[in-house]
Design a protein around this motif. Structure first.
Motif, short mmCIF file in Angstrom:
data_model
loop_
_atom_site.label_atom_id
_atom_site.label_comp_id
_atom_site.label_asym_id
_atom_site.label_seq_id
_atom_site.Cartn_x
_atom_site.Cartn_y
_atom_site.Cartn_z
N GLY A 86 0.79 -1.23 0.00
CA GLY A 86 0.00 0.00 0.00
C GLY A 86 0.82 1.27 0.00
N GLN A 87 2.16 1.15 0.03
CA GLN A 87 2.98 2.34 0.19
C GLN A 87 2.78 3.36 -0.93
OE1 GLN A 87 4.56 2.94 2.97
NE2 GLN A 87 5.15 4.96 2.24
N LEU A 88 2.71 2.90 -2.16
CA LEU A 88 2.53 3.82 -3.27
C LEU A 88 1.14 4.46 -3.23
CD1 LEU A 88 4.29 1.89 -6.16
CD2 LEU A 88 5.17 3.80 -4.82
N HIS A 174 13.86 2.11 6.30
CA HIS A 174 14.74 1.89 5.15
C HIS A 174 15.73 3.05 4.99
CE1 HIS A 174 12.54 -1.67 4.01
NE2 HIS A 174 11.44 -1.00 4.24
N GLN A 175 16.13 3.63 6.09
CA GLN A 175 17.01 4.79 6.04
C GLN A 175 18.39 4.45 5.50
OE1 GLN A 175 18.50 6.07 10.07
NE2 GLN A 175 16.78 4.81 10.75
N LYS A 176 18.82 3.19 5.61
CA LYS A 176 20.14 2.81 5.10
C LYS A 176 20.20 2.92 3.58
CE LYS A 176 21.44 -0.26 8.90
NZ LYS A 176 21.80 -1.65 9.30
N ARG A 177 19.03 2.88 2.93
CA ARG A 177 18.98 3.04 1.48
C ARG A 177 18.95 4.51 1.08
NH1 ARG A 177 16.34 -1.78 2.53
NH2 ARG A 177 16.67 -3.45 1.01
N HIS A 178 19.01 5.39 2.07
CA HIS A 178 18.94 6.82 1.83
C HIS A 178 20.22 7.43 2.36
CE1 HIS A 178 16.28 10.06 0.61
NE2 HIS A 178 16.71 10.77 1.63
N SER A 179 21.21 7.61 1.48
CA SER A 179 22.56 7.94 1.93
C SER A 179 22.69 9.33 2.56
CB SER A 179 23.54 7.83 0.75
OG SER A 179 23.13 8.70 -0.30
N ASN A 180 21.89 10.30 2.11
CA ASN A 180 21.95 11.63 2.72
C ASN A 180 20.60 12.30 2.63
OD1 ASN A 180 21.84 13.67 0.40
ND2 ASN A 180 23.41 12.23 -0.30
N LEU A 181 20.46 13.40 3.36
CA LEU A 181 19.17 14.08 3.48
C LEU A 181 19.14 15.42 2.75
CD1 LEU A 181 18.58 13.40 7.28
CD2 LEU A 181 17.43 12.27 5.37
N TYR A 213 9.46 12.90 -5.68
CA TYR A 213 10.68 12.36 -5.10
C TYR A 213 10.36 11.18 -4.19
CZ TYR A 213 14.70 12.06 -1.95
OH TYR A 213 15.75 11.61 -1.21
N ALA A 214 9.36 11.34 -3.32
CA ALA A 214 8.99 10.28 -2.38
C ALA A 214 8.50 9.04 -3.11
CB ALA A 214 7.91 10.79 -1.43
N GLU A 215 7.74 9.25 -4.17
CA GLU A 215 7.23 8.09 -4.93
C GLU A 215 8.36 7.33 -5.60
OE1 GLU A 215 4.29 7.12 -8.71
OE2 GLU A 215 4.00 8.97 -7.57
N GLN A 216 9.32 8.06 -6.20
CA GLN A 216 10.43 7.37 -6.85
C GLN A 216 11.29 6.63 -5.83
OE1 GLN A 216 10.94 7.13 -10.31
NE2 GLN A 216 12.20 5.50 -9.43
N LEU A 217 11.49 7.24 -4.67
CA LEU A 217 12.26 6.59 -3.60
C LEU A 217 11.55 5.31 -3.16
CD1 LEU A 217 14.54 6.56 -1.48
CD2 LEU A 217 13.06 7.97 -0.03
N ALA A 218 10.25 5.38 -2.97
CA ALA A 218 9.48 4.20 -2.56
C ALA A 218 9.55 3.11 -3.61
CB ALA A 218 8.03 4.59 -2.28
N ARG A 219 9.44 3.49 -4.88
CA ARG A 219 9.53 2.49 -5.96
C ARG A 219 10.90 1.82 -5.96
NH1 ARG A 219 5.40 2.40 -9.53
NH2 ARG A 219 3.96 4.18 -9.53
N ASN A 220 11.95 2.60 -5.76
CA ASN A 220 13.30 2.03 -5.75
C ASN A 220 13.47 1.04 -4.60
OD1 ASN A 220 13.95 3.61 -7.94
ND2 ASN A 220 15.02 5.17 -6.75
N ILE A 221 12.96 1.42 -3.42
CA ILE A 221 13.05 0.54 -2.26
C ILE A 221 12.26 -0.74 -2.49
CG2 ILE A 221 12.37 0.27 0.17
CD1 ILE A 221 13.04 3.26 0.52
N LEU A 222 11.05 -0.59 -3.02
CA LEU A 222 10.21 -1.76 -3.27
C LEU A 222 10.84 -2.69 -4.29
CD1 LEU A 222 6.69 -0.05 -3.28
CD2 LEU A 222 7.54 -1.69 -1.60
N MET A 223 11.44 -2.12 -5.33
CA MET A 223 12.08 -2.97 -6.35
C MET A 223 13.26 -3.73 -5.75
SD MET A 223 10.36 -3.00 -9.04
CE MET A 223 11.56 -3.98 -9.92
N GLU A 224 14.03 -3.08 -4.88
CA GLU A 224 15.14 -3.77 -4.22
C GLU A 224 14.62 -4.92 -3.37
OE1 GLU A 224 17.91 -1.34 -2.06
OE2 GLU A 224 17.72 0.30 -3.50
N LEU A 225 13.54 -4.69 -2.66
CA LEU A 225 12.97 -5.72 -1.79
C LEU A 225 12.38 -6.87 -2.60
CD1 LEU A 225 11.26 -3.42 0.87
CD2 LEU A 225 13.39 -4.71 1.12
N ILE A 226 11.78 -6.54 -3.74
CA ILE A 226 11.21 -7.58 -4.60
C ILE A 226 12.33 -8.44 -5.18
CG2 ILE A 226 9.99 -7.99 -6.76
CD1 ILE A 226 8.34 -5.45 -6.11
N VAL A 227 13.39 -7.79 -5.66
CA VAL A 227 14.51 -8.52 -6.28
C VAL A 227 15.15 -9.47 -5.28
CG1 VAL A 227 16.85 -8.24 -7.18
CG2 VAL A 227 15.00 -6.80 -8.04
#
Length: 238
Positions: A86-88, A174-181, A213-227
Motif C-alpha cells: 500500500g505504500q505507493l 529503510h534509512q540505510k537506502r537513503h545515503s543523505n538528506l 521524489y517520495a514516490e520514486q524513492l518508494a519504488r526504488n526501495i520496493l524494487m530492491e525488496l522484490i529482487v
C-alpha cells in the motif's frame, strides 16, 4: 550529545495525558522500538510509556485508526506490519491532500505561524550537514503539525497526519537506502518558503516535486525488496 539526544524524537508540547501517551507510542511504533508484528498487553504498554491505563487505551485507539496497531479483544495489541503493497497508494493519497494543505496554509497562516515555519526551514538547512535521520523524523513530525494547523481544516489535517506517519515509518525502516538528506531537506525548504511567502501556487508545485521524489524513492526501495524476495508484491499492486 547529539542533536537527536537533546531533542527527543517527535517532541512537542501536549495538553493531555492521552496526547502524551499517543506521542510516545507513535514514536515507538515509527522507529521500531515496538517491532512490527509484535504483541503487547495494554498494561505492558502503559508501563512502557509511563502513563495510566485510560490515556494509554485512548492513545491506542487513535493509533488503531491510523493503522499502526490492531487491537484484538482478549488477545492484546498487535503492532501492524509495514504495508509495502500500500505504500505507493499512501503517497498517491498524500499527493492530493498535501496540495490542499499547503495551498490553504499559504493563504491562511498567521504571521507567527509563518515565522515558525521559517524557523523549521532553518533547522532543515542545518540538517543537511548533520544528516541525522532521527532529527529529520522530529522535524517532519513538527512540520506536519504546523501545516495542519495553518491550513485551518481539521478534517484534512487529521487525514494528512495519518498519511505522513505511515510514510515516515516506511522511510525510517529503510534509512540505510537513503545515503543523505540534502535533497529531501531542499524539497521541504522550497515548500516551506513558498508557504511562508503566501504563494499558494508555488507551494503546490513544491508539494508535487516532493511527492514525486517520495514516490520514486518508494519504488526504488520496493524494487530492491522484490529482487531480494524480501517482500512479494502482487501484479495488481505494482
Amino acid at each position: 550529545m547529539t542533536d537527536a539526544d537533546a531533542n527527543p524524537l517527535f517532541a512537542r508540547q501536549t495538553a493531555s495525558q492521552t496526547e502524551k501517551a499517543y506521542c510516545a507510542l507513535e514514536e515507538m511504533v515509527v522507529t521500531g522500538e515496538l517491532p512490527p508484528g509484535s504483541q503487547w498487553s495494554e498494561a505492558a504498554l502503559s508501563e512502557k510509556v509511563g502513563f495510566g491505563r485510560t490515556p494509554t487505551r485512548e492513545a491506542l485507539h487513535k493509533l488503531a485508526y491510523q493503522r499502526l496497531v490492531h487491537i484484538a479483544p482478549r488477545q492484546g495489541v498487535f503492532i501492524s506490519e509495514i504495508d509495502y503493497q500500500g505504500q505507493l497508494k499512501i503517497i498517491q493519497a498524500r499527493r492530493e491532500i498535501e496540495r490542499l494543505i499547503v495551498a490553504q496554509a499559504a493563504l491562511c497562516a498567521s504571521a507567527a505561524e509563518r515565522a515558525a515555519l521559517r524557523q523549521l526551514a532553518s533547522e532543515l538547512e542545518g540538517l543537511k550537514t548533520l544528516n541525522d535521520m532521527r532529527v529529520y523524523m522530529r522535524l517532519h513530525f513538527c512540520l506536519t503539525s504546523r501545516l495542519g494547523e495553518a491550513a485551518r481544516n481539521t478534517y484534512a489535517a487529521e487525514f494528512y497526519a495519518m498519511l505522513q506517519t505511515l510514510a515516515r515509518r516506511f522511510l525510517y525502516f529503510h534509512q540505510k537506502r537513503h545515503s543523505n538528506l540534502v535533497q529531501i531537506c531542499d524539497l521541504h525548504i522550497a515548500q516551506i518558503n513558498a508557504i511562508a511567502d503566501g504563494d499558494a501556487e508555488r507551494a503546490m508545485a513544491a508539494a508535487t516535486a516532493r511527492n514525486d521524489y517520495a514516490e520514486q524513492l518508494a519504488r526504488n526501495i520496493l524494487m530492491e525488496l522484490i529482487v531480494t524476495s524480501a517482500v512479494t508484491i502482487s501484479p495488481a499492486e505494482r
